[in-house]
Design a protein around this motif. Structure first.
Motif, PDB file in Angstrom:
ATOM      1  N   ILE A 270      56.645 -15.550  88.257  1.00 49.04           N
ATOM      2  CA  ILE A 270      57.517 -14.913  88.075  1.00 49.04           C
ATOM      3  C   ILE A 270      56.666 -14.173  86.894  1.00 49.04           C
ATOM      4  O   ILE A 270      55.818 -13.299  86.489  1.00 49.04           O
ATOM      5  N   ARG A 271      56.402 -14.834  85.936  1.00 51.38           N
ATOM      6  CA  ARG A 271      55.106 -14.622  84.511  1.00 51.38           C
ATOM      7  C   ARG A 271      53.816 -14.613  84.598  1.00 51.38           C
ATOM      8  O   ARG A 271      53.280 -13.381  84.413  1.00 51.38           O
ATOM      9  N   HIS A 273      52.443 -13.366  87.839  1.00 53.80           N
ATOM     10  CA  HIS A 273      52.156 -12.090  88.596  1.00 53.80           C
ATOM     11  C   HIS A 273      52.605 -11.220  87.481  1.00 53.80           C
ATOM     12  O   HIS A 273      52.174  -9.942  87.694  1.00 53.80           O
ATOM     13  N   VAL A 274      53.880 -11.203  86.627  1.00 52.72           N
ATOM     14  CA  VAL A 274      54.243 -10.109  86.021  1.00 52.72           C
ATOM     15  C   VAL A 274      52.978 -10.036  84.564  1.00 52.72           C
ATOM     16  O   VAL A 274      52.586  -8.165  84.617  1.00 52.72           O
ATOM     17  N   LEU A 318      54.838 -11.020  94.818  1.00 52.20           N
ATOM     18  CA  LEU A 318      56.013 -12.176  93.845  1.00 52.20           C
ATOM     19  C   LEU A 318      56.788 -12.895  95.004  1.00 52.20           C
ATOM     20  O   LEU A 318      57.834 -14.120  95.255  1.00 52.20           O
ATOM     21  N   LEU A 330      66.047 -13.581  89.961  1.00 47.36           N
ATOM     22  CA  LEU A 330      65.770 -12.997  88.770  1.00 47.36           C
ATOM     23  C   LEU A 330      67.368 -12.925  88.150  1.00 47.36           C
ATOM     24  O   LEU A 330      67.594 -12.804  87.130  1.00 47.36           O
ATOM     25  N   LEU A 340      62.857 -13.841  79.812  1.00 47.36           N
ATOM     26  CA  LEU A 340      61.441 -13.239  80.589  1.00 47.36           C
ATOM     27  C   LEU A 340      61.754 -12.501  81.780  1.00 47.36           C
ATOM     28  O   LEU A 340      61.960 -11.585  82.507  1.00 47.36           O
ATOM     29  N   ALA A 344      60.259  -8.826  82.503  1.00 51.87           N
ATOM     30  CA  ALA A 344      59.908  -8.729  84.344  1.00 51.87           C
ATOM     31  C   ALA A 344      60.197  -7.376  84.657  1.00 51.87           C
ATOM     32  O   ALA A 344      59.663  -7.330  85.205  1.00 51.87           O
ATOM     33  N   TYR A 345      61.368  -7.045  84.459  1.00 52.42           N
ATOM     34  CA  TYR A 345      62.229  -5.731  83.938  1.00 52.42           C
ATOM     35  C   TYR A 345      60.824  -4.845  84.302  1.00 52.42           C
ATOM     36  O   TYR A 345      60.735  -3.523  84.313  1.00 52.42           O
ATOM     37  N   PHE A 348      58.116  -4.572  85.743  1.00 51.27           N
ATOM     38  CA  PHE A 348      58.196  -3.470  87.292  1.00 51.27           C
ATOM     39  C   PHE A 348      58.101  -1.885  87.103  1.00 51.27           C
ATOM     40  O   PHE A 348      57.232  -1.036  87.928  1.00 51.27           O
ATOM     41  N   ILE A 380      56.002 -12.380  77.485  1.00 55.31           N
ATOM     42  CA  ILE A 380      55.453 -13.133  77.645  1.00 55.31           C
ATOM     43  C   ILE A 380      55.284 -14.657  77.138  1.00 55.31           C
ATOM     44  O   ILE A 380      55.186 -15.506  77.223  1.00 55.31           O
TER      45      ILE A 380
END
Length: 384
Positions: A270-271, A273-274, A318, A330, A340, A344-345, A348, A380
């Motif tokens: 997640i870290r 790709h975000v 993801l 999540l 984190l 992520a949100y 997005f 991040i």
């Protein structure tokens, strides 16, 4: 006098217990037995590879891949670890990586019949072609008396629509070991590869409609120059049901929860790709701003298109990269790593604001999109 302490259970003993339980279709208990072994030896490659096979047999490719990756990390030059990793990659639909591992297996062990036939079968799953067929032929030449070598040649040939060759190879496999005819209904992981190839051939068998003529001359390698008849298979549903009941197929207990903790892998995916998505959003926002100097309409169209593509691309990537359902990952982040999760949100939302800019225009949505992306990056990078 005190009784002597019982000797400590070794990792191999845990593994053997797991194999016995898996042969009974009790994959859940087998996985827990491996978990007990890993508690004492967390980096034991043989336990990790066995766990990967259990998850593969239970149709849980994500869990299998995580265990296989750890097995390869612990012992990168072990053939069985590479085999189970290639299987997990293929079942996870990561065909490019699976083909690379299969090709590496074929190259590293040219005189090993197991490596050649397994590499050929795995390569044919991901990228069938002449390399897979050559390896399958080589496996037969190296070990002509092993039924599984002929079974794999049948699978590879059938995938290439060489049905005459596939039928002759399968018939020879049956001659050497009649039990191969029911291998697709086996349970357990001791002969997992055999069951995998037999299932693959069964799924391809309906396409093989042309039987071999009695006087056909095939290009089958020595010492098998004769033409083989079409393989015998159960014809009726009653026969298949009887065999399935006898072997216990369908009466299996799959692992209900992961043995290996996926949280670290999920958080890292997640870290990564975000962070990629927010960087791309910042660059896209900057280009959209520069485009307004030429044409506001073109800038809005371009910004909206890139925003939608970035959002969809990050979510899609993801879902493939996270070794568990994205929603579950999540949810765990919200409970244990809120910065984190927030990043992520927010990450997005950032590309979607480019789409808002395309709808309403003006500099405000564009600036907000870039500011939101920058906020996600700060969360991040400062709280890794």
């Amino acid at each position: 006098m005190a009784a002597p302490l019982e000797p400590e259970t070794t990792p191999e003993e845990y593994r053997q217990r797991a194999l016995l339980l898996a042969d009974l279709g009790r994959y859940d208990e087998a996985a827990q037995e491996v978990a007990s072994g890993l508690a004492a030896a967390p980096d034991e490659a043989s336990l990790l590879a066995t766990l990967a096979r259990i998850h593969l047999a239970a149709d849980q490719p994500g869990e299998a891949l995580r265990a296989a990756e750890r097995a390869v990390a612990a012992s990168p030059s072990t053939l069985t670890n590479l085999v189970v990793r290639a299987m997990a990659l293929s079942d996870s639909q990561k065909y490019g990586e699976a083909a690379q591992v299969a090709s590496e297996i074929i190259r590293q062990w040219p005189a090993d019949a197991y490596a050649q036939r397994t590499g050929a079968a795995l390569l044919s799953e991901s990228r069938n072609g002449q390399e897979a067929l050559n390896a399958a032929w080589n496996a037969v030449r190296v070990a002509p008396a092993e039924a599984e070598a002929h079974l794999v040649l049948a699978v590879v040939a059938a995938r290439l629509r060489l049905f005459d060759l596939a039928q002759r190879a399968y018939a020879q496999a049956l001659d050497l070991d009649p039990a191969i005819g029911d291998a697709q209904r086996d349970v357990g992981i001791v002969r997992f590869e055999r069951r995998r190839w037999a299932k693959a051939l069964e799924s391809l068998a309906d396409d093989a409609t042309l039987p071999v003529a009695p006087d056909a001359e095939g290009e089958y390698p020595q010492p098998f120059p004769r033409a083989y008849p079409a393989p015998d298979r159960p014809d009726t549903e009653e026969q298949q049901a009887t065999s399935a009941d006898w072997t216990g197929e369908g009466v299996v207990s799959r692992p209900s929860k992961p043995v290996l903790d996926p949280s670290a892998d999920s958080a890292e995916a997640i870290r990564r790709h975000v962070l990629f998505g927010t960087n791309a959003t910042l660059v896209a926002g900057l280009f959209a701003g520069l485009m307004t100097l030429t044409s506001a309409g073109i800038s809005r169209t371009w910004g909206g298109l890139i925003g939608v593509l970035l959002f969809a691309g990050v979510i899609f990537a993801l879902n493939r990269a996270v070794p568990e359902p994205l929603a579950a990952a999540l949810t765990r982040l919200r409970q244990h790593n809120r910065p984190l999760a927030a990043a992520a949100y927010v990450g997005f939302v950032a590309p979607l604001l480019l789409f808002v800019y395309a709808l309403v225009g003006g500099v405000v949505p564009l600036v907000v999109a870039m500011a939101v992306a920058a906020l996600a990056e700060i969360l991040i990078l400062t709280r890794r």
